[in-house]
Enzyme design. Structure first.
Site, PDB file in Angstrom:
ATOM      1  N   GLU A   4      -3.647  -4.121  11.072  1.00 24.14           N
ATOM      2  CA  GLU A   4      -3.534  -2.797  11.673  1.00 24.14           C
ATOM      3  C   GLU A   4      -3.492  -1.766  10.555  1.00 24.14           C
ATOM      4  OE1 GLU A   4      -0.550  -0.079  14.453  1.00 24.14           O
ATOM      5  OE2 GLU A   4      -0.088  -2.182  14.064  1.00 24.14           O
ATOM      6  N   LEU A   5      -4.449  -0.883  10.501  1.00 25.76           N
ATOM      7  CA  LEU A   5      -4.573   0.076   9.404  1.00 25.76           C
ATOM      8  C   LEU A   5      -3.318   0.938   9.290  1.00 25.76           C
ATOM      9  CD1 LEU A   5      -6.425   1.246   7.214  1.00 25.76           C
ATOM     10  CD2 LEU A   5      -7.276   2.860   8.934  1.00 25.76           C
ATOM     11  N   ASP A   6      -2.681   0.887   8.105  1.00 24.67           N
ATOM     12  CA  ASP A   6      -1.465   1.654   7.809  1.00 24.67           C
ATOM     13  C   ASP A   6      -0.360   1.378   8.818  1.00 24.67           C
ATOM     14  OD1 ASP A   6      -2.641   2.781   5.590  1.00 24.67           O
ATOM     15  OD2 ASP A   6      -3.274   4.592   6.626  1.00 24.67           O
ATOM     16  N   GLY A   7      -0.370   0.187   9.400  1.00 25.61           N
ATOM     17  CA  GLY A   7       0.619  -0.124  10.435  1.00 25.61           C
ATOM     18  C   GLY A   7       1.536  -1.275  10.093  1.00 25.61           C
ATOM     19  N   ASN A  19       0.832  -1.198   0.000  1.00 28.75           N
ATOM     20  CA  ASN A  19       0.000   0.000   0.000  1.00 28.75           C
ATOM     21  C   ASN A  19       0.868   1.250   0.000  1.00 28.75           C
ATOM     22  OD1 ASN A  19      -2.421   1.491   0.146  1.00 28.75           O
ATOM     23  ND2 ASN A  19      -2.250   1.668   2.369  1.00 28.75           N
TER      24      ASN A  19
END
Length: 299
Positions: free
Chosen positions: A241-244, A205
């Protein structure tokens, strides 16, 4: 459905027909490099490149990426893998893999309405700089169809709403088939844990990363209002984990009070497309090893 297009660079495939890559992580101890080198030499392989890194010589993890040439690789590779698993890999408790350099990964690119990251990947693929096959592009909007199909690549418009998300993901999985990696080129939908589990460390991403960070809507307007002096972008593997997830690549550019919101957006788009293209290129060239939530990138 039209067949996926193939990258117009057969020369590289021919040149590296007998080249393979070995990626290894294991507890650090003396003798690892010597053992791997001896094993490859015993099998008649010639090492052409080697990169290594240790987290801590006193009990930490050791990482190494080796490229080697082995005549008649196709016929010998399975036997080499079996022998390595039974000997060197077992002795040093290695997590390892061997890939063929000539084999192109199959990519599925997901996109929404912004085209800058998608176009960068298409241009690099067409020029032969991205050594992969773009098998399909999937979008929740119809906007990019003409652009993508002009490259000879199948395009699937699959709308996504909160009520149809699970059904849409089933259609997406059917559309992408047996791809190796999924690239989210500014795809503005959250990927479900079920989807992520199908592609561990194989979904990449891209997102903006301001200093300080701004979440929510209109991040560039927020950045302008705060008078930020640096903007940037981050490419990472997708986890629950979102954007993690583990970070692959980042870059920044200095800005000033003279840059309005539109200028910040333009600069941000440029950074995003370059950072994502680097991350995808390093991934398909087997230059990345992950450990927990970090990466070792031999670029």
């Amino acid at each position: 459905m039209k067949p996926a297009a193939h990258s117009p660079n057969p020369q590289r495939s021919d040149r590296h027909r007998d080249r393979a890559r070995m990626l290894i992580s294991c507890p650090d101890r003396p003798g690892i490099v010597a053992a791997v080198s001896h094993f490859l030499a015993r099998h008649g392989a010639n090492i052409v490149q080697s990169d290594q890194y240790t987290m801590d010589p006193e009990g930490g993890l050791f990482f190494i990426r080796i490229e080697f040439d082995l005549p008649d690789l196709e016929a010998k590779l399975d036997g080499l893998k079996r022998d390595f698993a039974d000997t060197t890999a077992r002795e040093f408790a290695m997590d390892w893999r061997v890939t063929q350099a000539a084999r192109k990964q199959r990519l599925a690119i997901f996109v929404s309405k912004e085209d800058h990251c998608l176009l960068e990947l298409l241009w690099q693929w067409k020029a032969g700089d991205l050594y992969a096959d773009i098998a399909v592009v999937v979008s929740n909007h119809p906007d990019m169809r003409d652009t993508v199909e002009s490259f000879g690549i199948p395009y699937h418009h699959i709308p996504v709403t909160p009520e149809t998300k699970m059904e849409a993901e089933e259609k997406q999985l059917e559309a992408i088939g047996d791809v190796d990696t999924v690239v989210l080129a500014r795809y503005m939908q959250i990927i479900s844990p079920r989807f992520i589990a199908r592609f561990p460390n194989r979904i990449i991403n891209i997102h903006h990363s301001f200093l300080p960070a701004f979440v929510g809507g209109k991040p560039y307007a927020q950045a302008y209002a705060r008078g930020v002096k640096i903007i940037g972008a981050t490419a990472h593997y997708v986890t629950e984990e979102l954007d993690g997830g583990p970070i692959i690549e980042q870059d920044v550019q200095r800005v000033s009070h003279r840059d309005n919101v539109e200028a910040l957006k333009r600069i941000g788009r440029h950074i995003e497309r370059i950072v994502l293209a680097r991350a995808v290129s390093w991934h398909v060239e087997d230059r990345i090893l992950t450990h927990h939530n970090k990466t070792v990138v031999f670029n």
